[in-house]
Every structure is written in structure tokens, then in C-alpha cells.
Design a protein around this motif. Structure first.
Motif, PDB file in Angstrom:
ATOM      1  N   ILE A 102       0.828  -1.208   0.000  1.00  0.00           N
ATOM      2  CA  ILE A 102       0.000   0.000   0.000  1.00  0.00           C
ATOM      3  C   ILE A 102       0.863   1.259   0.000  1.00  0.00           C
ATOM      4  CG2 ILE A 102      -1.891   1.182   1.166  1.00  0.00           C
ATOM      5  CD1 ILE A 102      -2.587  -1.603   0.127  1.00  0.00           C
ATOM      6  N   SER A 103       2.047   1.183   0.598  1.00  0.00           N
ATOM      7  CA  SER A 103       2.897   2.372   0.775  1.00  0.00           C
ATOM      8  C   SER A 103       3.953   2.527  -0.307  1.00  0.00           C
ATOM      9  CB  SER A 103       3.591   2.296   2.148  1.00  0.00           C
ATOM     10  OG  SER A 103       2.655   2.157   3.187  1.00  0.00           O
ATOM     11  N   PHE A 104       3.942   1.673  -1.322  1.00  0.00           N
ATOM     12  CA  PHE A 104       5.026   1.700  -2.300  1.00  0.00           C
ATOM     13  C   PHE A 104       5.058   3.010  -3.080  1.00  0.00           C
ATOM     14  CE2 PHE A 104       6.894   0.824  -6.467  1.00  0.00           C
ATOM     15  CZ  PHE A 104       8.096   0.243  -6.093  1.00  0.00           C
ATOM     16  N   HIS A 105       3.903   3.448  -3.582  1.00  0.00           N
ATOM     17  CA  HIS A 105       3.836   4.689  -4.350  1.00  0.00           C
ATOM     18  C   HIS A 105       3.530   5.870  -3.422  1.00  0.00           C
ATOM     19  CE1 HIS A 105       4.104   2.614  -8.171  1.00  0.00           C
ATOM     20  NE2 HIS A 105       3.118   1.805  -7.819  1.00  0.00           N
ATOM     21  N   PRO A 106       4.058   7.041  -3.726  1.00  0.00           N
ATOM     22  CA  PRO A 106       3.842   8.199  -2.846  1.00  0.00           C
ATOM     23  C   PRO A 106       2.417   8.736  -2.893  1.00  0.00           C
ATOM     24  CG  PRO A 106       5.063   8.861  -4.804  1.00  0.00           C
ATOM     25  CD  PRO A 106       4.982   7.367  -4.843  1.00  0.00           C
ATOM     26  N   THR A 107       1.665   8.410  -3.950  1.00  0.00           N
ATOM     27  CA  THR A 107       0.294   8.903  -4.060  1.00  0.00           C
ATOM     28  C   THR A 107      -0.672   7.736  -4.221  1.00  0.00           C
ATOM     29  OG1 THR A 107       0.466   9.156  -6.472  1.00  0.00           O
ATOM     30  CG2 THR A 107       1.023  11.076  -5.111  1.00  0.00           C
ATOM     31  N   ARG A 108      -1.935   7.972  -3.841  1.00  0.00           N
ATOM     32  CA  ARG A 108      -2.986   6.964  -3.993  1.00  0.00           C
ATOM     33  C   ARG A 108      -4.269   7.632  -4.493  1.00  0.00           C
ATOM     34  NH1 ARG A 108      -4.166   3.261   1.053  1.00  0.00           N
ATOM     35  NH2 ARG A 108      -5.538   2.332  -0.535  1.00  0.00           N
ATOM     36  N   ARG A 109      -5.121   6.828  -5.121  1.00  0.00           N
ATOM     37  CA  ARG A 109      -6.424   7.324  -5.544  1.00  0.00           C
ATOM     38  C   ARG A 109      -7.484   6.836  -4.562  1.00  0.00           C
ATOM     39  NH1 ARG A 109      -8.886   5.001 -10.873  1.00  0.00           N
ATOM     40  NH2 ARG A 109      -9.846   3.575  -9.368  1.00  0.00           N
ATOM     41  N   MET A 110      -8.256   7.766  -4.063  1.00  0.00           N
ATOM     42  CA  MET A 110      -9.334   7.449  -3.141  1.00  0.00           C
ATOM     43  C   MET A 110     -10.641   7.378  -3.917  1.00  0.00           C
ATOM     44  SD  MET A 110     -10.835   9.783  -0.087  1.00  0.00           S
ATOM     45  CE  MET A 110     -11.542  10.815  -1.361  1.00  0.00           C
ATOM     46  N   ASP A 111     -11.406   6.310  -3.720  1.00  0.00           N
ATOM     47  CA  ASP A 111     -12.677   6.120  -4.406  1.00  0.00           C
ATOM     48  C   ASP A 111     -13.823   6.144  -3.400  1.00  0.00           C
ATOM     49  OD1 ASP A 111     -11.063   5.787  -6.556  1.00  0.00           O
ATOM     50  OD2 ASP A 111     -11.720   3.762  -7.065  1.00  0.00           O
ATOM     51  N   LEU A 112     -14.838   6.937  -3.707  1.00  0.00           N
ATOM     52  CA  LEU A 112     -16.060   6.983  -2.909  1.00  0.00           C
ATOM     53  C   LEU A 112     -17.257   6.761  -3.821  1.00  0.00           C
ATOM     54  CD1 LEU A 112     -15.481  10.128  -0.633  1.00  0.00           C
ATOM     55  CD2 LEU A 112     -15.335   7.734   0.069  1.00  0.00           C
ATOM     56  N   VAL A 113     -18.310   6.193  -3.275  1.00  0.00           N
ATOM     57  CA  VAL A 113     -19.592   6.074  -3.974  1.00  0.00           C
ATOM     58  C   VAL A 113     -20.623   6.844  -3.158  1.00  0.00           C
ATOM     59  CG1 VAL A 113     -21.393   4.525  -4.792  1.00  0.00           C
ATOM     60  CG2 VAL A 113     -18.992   3.837  -4.958  1.00  0.00           C
ATOM     61  N   MET A 114     -21.177   7.903  -3.742  1.00  0.00           N
ATOM     62  CA  MET A 114     -22.169   8.742  -3.067  1.00  0.00           C
ATOM     63  C   MET A 114     -23.485   8.668  -3.827  1.00  0.00           C
ATOM     64  SD  MET A 114     -20.241   9.750  -0.605  1.00  0.00           S
ATOM     65  CE  MET A 114     -21.469  10.789   0.168  1.00  0.00           C
ATOM     66  N   GLY A 115     -24.555   8.346  -3.132  1.00  0.00           N
ATOM     67  CA  GLY A 115     -25.861   8.230  -3.766  1.00  0.00           C
ATOM     68  C   GLY A 115     -26.794   9.359  -3.363  1.00  0.00           C
ATOM     69  N   ILE A 116     -27.606   9.830  -4.326  1.00  0.00           N
ATOM     70  CA  ILE A 116     -28.621  10.838  -4.042  1.00  0.00           C
ATOM     71  C   ILE A 116     -29.962  10.325  -4.558  1.00  0.00           C
ATOM     72  CG2 ILE A 116     -26.922  12.690  -4.222  1.00  0.00           C
ATOM     73  CD1 ILE A 116     -28.175  13.405  -6.946  1.00  0.00           C
ATOM     74  N   ALA A 117     -31.036  10.962  -4.116  1.00  0.00           N
ATOM     75  CA  ALA A 117     -32.375  10.542  -4.535  1.00  0.00           C
ATOM     76  C   ALA A 117     -32.612  10.913  -5.999  1.00  0.00           C
ATOM     77  CB  ALA A 117     -33.434  11.191  -3.649  1.00  0.00           C
ATOM     78  N   TYR A 118     -33.507  10.176  -6.641  1.00  0.00           N
ATOM     79  CA  TYR A 118     -33.832  10.448  -8.039  1.00  0.00           C
ATOM     80  C   TYR A 118     -34.440  11.832  -8.215  1.00  0.00           C
ATOM     81  CZ  TYR A 118     -32.756   5.887 -10.043  1.00  0.00           C
ATOM     82  OH  TYR A 118     -32.102   4.773 -10.516  1.00  0.00           O
ATOM     83  N   GLU A 119     -35.095  12.358  -7.182  1.00  0.00           N
ATOM     84  CA  GLU A 119     -35.744  13.657  -7.288  1.00  0.00           C
ATOM     85  C   GLU A 119     -34.776  14.821  -7.148  1.00  0.00           C
ATOM     86  OE1 GLU A 119     -36.569  11.311  -5.122  1.00  0.00           O
ATOM     87  OE2 GLU A 119     -38.371  10.467  -6.058  1.00  0.00           O
ATOM     88  N   ASP A 120     -33.551  14.574  -6.685  1.00  0.00           N
ATOM     89  CA  ASP A 120     -32.606  15.658  -6.421  1.00  0.00           C
ATOM     90  C   ASP A 120     -31.906  16.113  -7.705  1.00  0.00           C
ATOM     91  OD1 ASP A 120     -33.137  15.706  -3.692  1.00  0.00           O
ATOM     92  OD2 ASP A 120     -31.660  14.142  -3.270  1.00  0.00           O
ATOM     93  N   ASP A 121     -31.337  17.332  -7.627  1.00  0.00           N
ATOM     94  CA  ASP A 121     -30.634  17.931  -8.762  1.00  0.00           C
ATOM     95  C   ASP A 121     -29.223  17.336  -8.852  1.00  0.00           C
ATOM     96  OD1 ASP A 121     -29.276  19.547 -10.566  1.00  0.00           O
ATOM     97  OD2 ASP A 121     -30.355  21.356  -9.967  1.00  0.00           O
ATOM     98  N   ILE A 122     -28.960  16.561  -9.901  1.00  0.00           N
ATOM     99  CA  ILE A 122     -27.662  15.885 -10.003  1.00  0.00           C
ATOM    100  C   ILE A 122     -26.521  16.878 -10.262  1.00  0.00           C
ATOM    101  CG2 ILE A 122     -28.644  13.672 -10.709  1.00  0.00           C
ATOM    102  CD1 ILE A 122     -28.004  14.382 -13.587  1.00  0.00           C
ATOM    103  N   ASP A 123     -26.789  17.927 -11.029  1.00  0.00           N
ATOM    104  CA  ASP A 123     -25.735  18.920 -11.285  1.00  0.00           C
ATOM    105  C   ASP A 123     -25.357  19.666 -10.022  1.00  0.00           C
ATOM    106  OD1 ASP A 123     -25.532  18.332 -14.005  1.00  0.00           O
ATOM    107  OD2 ASP A 123     -27.198  19.659 -14.515  1.00  0.00           O
TER     108      ASP A 123
END
Length: 271
Positions: free
Chosen positions: A168-189
Motif C-alpha cells: 500500500i505504501s510503495f507509491h507516494p500517491t494513492r487514488r481514493m474512491d467513494l460512492v455517493m448516492g442521491i435521490a432520483y428527485e434531487d438535482d444531479i448537477d
């Protein structure tokens, strides 16, 4: 045999072998002390000269076993055992010993391979052989890890080298991944702008590569965004925790809901 003869025999035995026994004990004591102090001194010297702790720790462990082996040969020589003949006998029996100690020899070979190719170093966080933790040491036979909750894990080097190593520590940088969900009625933009603004406001997130916030899935109960942010490896978890909290608080403030799984059940009444 009377008492005088027995006494004379005991005196003769003590005279002949007593000094040998004392000498052997002295050699054992000196060898033990040297096997403790010399590897430690050697490791400290190498660390002061900037040599990788992984290499210095391994060489220190190897030095200790070499000193103990030499001590054993000196003790046998003290009793008149021909060490040259003994070495020849051990060499002839090497095949049988190797078959009996396959696991031990594979651990030594694994330690040597880890030292040569160095897929991990002391202080790095790795996942190997089903365990995850910070590398504390790599000795002649085993690798020591410390888990995030500070539990010691000892893994034979043969198992370490024979399995996939996820550093995990080999490279100096890492990519963080998140999954965030919103309701169908909400404004996606609007939701996307909020997340991008929060990411850019946190100094721990990298501008290059640029963060990514895009719709990834129209799920059963929510519209799911994939959030990808690059950061320094040491900031991975602090940034992940901070962004998750900040996004939730911002969504609450802006009236954007994070739905939970739900089902609509329709009952049809029949006569």
C-alpha cells in the motif's frame, strides 16, 4: 575397587575433562554474548550510514546465526572433536537434513529473495498471506507485521514470498474512491458541484490528476456518483473520512437526500 581407587579415578576424570568443560562453558558464554551484541552493533552502524532498515535487520539476523554456528564448532573442538570431519559428515547428510527441514530452508530462501528483490521495506504497510500491517522487521526466517490495532503478526518468509504482496505504501500517491448516492428527485448537477467544491477546498486533494465526480449507476433506490480523488498516501484515510463527513453535511444543508434502500408494495384486492 576400594574407595581410594574410586577417588583417584574421579580425580583423573576431573583433571582430564574438567578444564575442557570449563573451557566449553566459557566459549558458550562468550559466543552467546557476542551473538547478541555484534548483530545489534552491526545493525546500528548500517542504520547510521543510511542503509535500508530491511537490509540491516536481515544481515543482523544472519550474523547472529553465523556466530552461533561458529560457537558450536569451537565447543566441539574443545572436546577434541575433529571439526573438519564433522563438517564433512554434515555435508554428506545435507540431503537428508534438507528433506527434513524443507519448510525451514524455504523460509531462509524466501528471506533471501525478499532481501534481493525488496518488494517491501520496514515501515511500509502491506497486505500479504492474508494479513495486513506495517512491516516491522524481516529476519532470516520470518517477517513481522504490526496490524493497525497494534497486534503482532509473525509470518514465515516462505509464505510471504510464495503469496501476492500488496504494498500500500510503495507509491507516494494513492487514488481514493467513494460512492455517493442521491435521490432520483434531487438535482444531479447541484450535487456534483457541491462535491467538487468540497474536494477542491481540501488542500490534501491533488489538482493533478484532476478529481472525478460522475454518475456511475442508476441504482434501485439512488443515483450513484463515483468520486475519485488523488492524494498523498499518508493522507488517504484522513481525507476519505473528512470528505465523507463534509459531503453528508453539505447535502443536508442544501436539501439533497441520501436515500436508503426501499420498496413500494402494491396490494391488489381480489373478490
Amino acid at each position: 575397587m576400594d574407595l581410594q581407587e574410586i577417588t583417584d579415578e574421579l580425580v583423573l576424570i576431573v583433571t582430564q575433562y574438567g578444564l575442557d568443560v570449563i573451557g566449553a562453558l566459557v566459549i558458550l558464554l562468550i559466543g552467546y554474548i557476542v551473538s547478541k551484541r555484534v548483530p545489534t552493533m552491526l545493525t546500528n552502524i548500517m542504520n547510521k550510514r543510511g542503509i535500508d532498515p530491511t537490509v540491516s535487520g536481515f544481515l543482523g539476523s544472519l550474523t547472529r546465526f553465523v556466530i552461533l554456528a561458529i560457537t558450536l564448532l569451537l565447543v566441539l573442538a574443545q572436546f577434541g572433536v575433529q571439526t573438519a570431519s564433522l563438517i564433512a559428515v554434515l555435508g554428506a547428510a545435507g540431503l537428508a537434513i534438507g528433506l527434513a527441514l524443507q519448510g525451514t530452508l524455504s523460509n531462509v530462501a524466501g528471506g533471501v529473495m525478499l532481501l534481493i528483490f525488496r518488494p517491501m521495506k520496514v515501515g511500509q504497510y502491506v497486505e500479504v498471506a492474508g494479513h495486513g500491517g506495517t512491516v516491522k522487521s524481516i529476519s532470516l526466517f520470518t517477517t513481522e507485521l504490526a496490524t493497525p490495532d497494534n497486534v503482532q503478526v509473525i509470518i514465515p518468509n516462505g509464505s510471504v514470498w510464495g503469496s501476492a504482496i500488496r504494498n500500500i505504501s510503495f507509491h507516494p500517491t494513492r487514488r481514493m474512491d467513494l460512492v455517493m448516492g442521491i435521490a432520483y428527485e434531487d438535482d444531479i448537477d447541484k450535487a456534483r458541484d457541491i462535491m467538487l467544491r468540497l474536494i477542491e477546498a481540501d488542500e490534501r486533494s491533488h489538482k493533478d490528476p484532476a478529481p472525478l465526480v460522475e454518475i456511475a449507476e442508476l441504482a434501485d433506490s439512488s443515483v450513484n456518483f463515483t468520486v475519485r480523488v488523488w492524494c498523498d498516501s499518508g493522507n488517504y484515510f484522513p481525507l476519505k473520512f473528512a470528505l465523507t463527513k463534509a459531503i453528508k453535511q453539505a447535502f443536508d444543508k442544501e436539501g439533497i437526500s441520501i436515500p436508503y434502500p426501499q420498496r413500494d408494495v402494491h396490494l391488489i384486492k381480489q373478490d
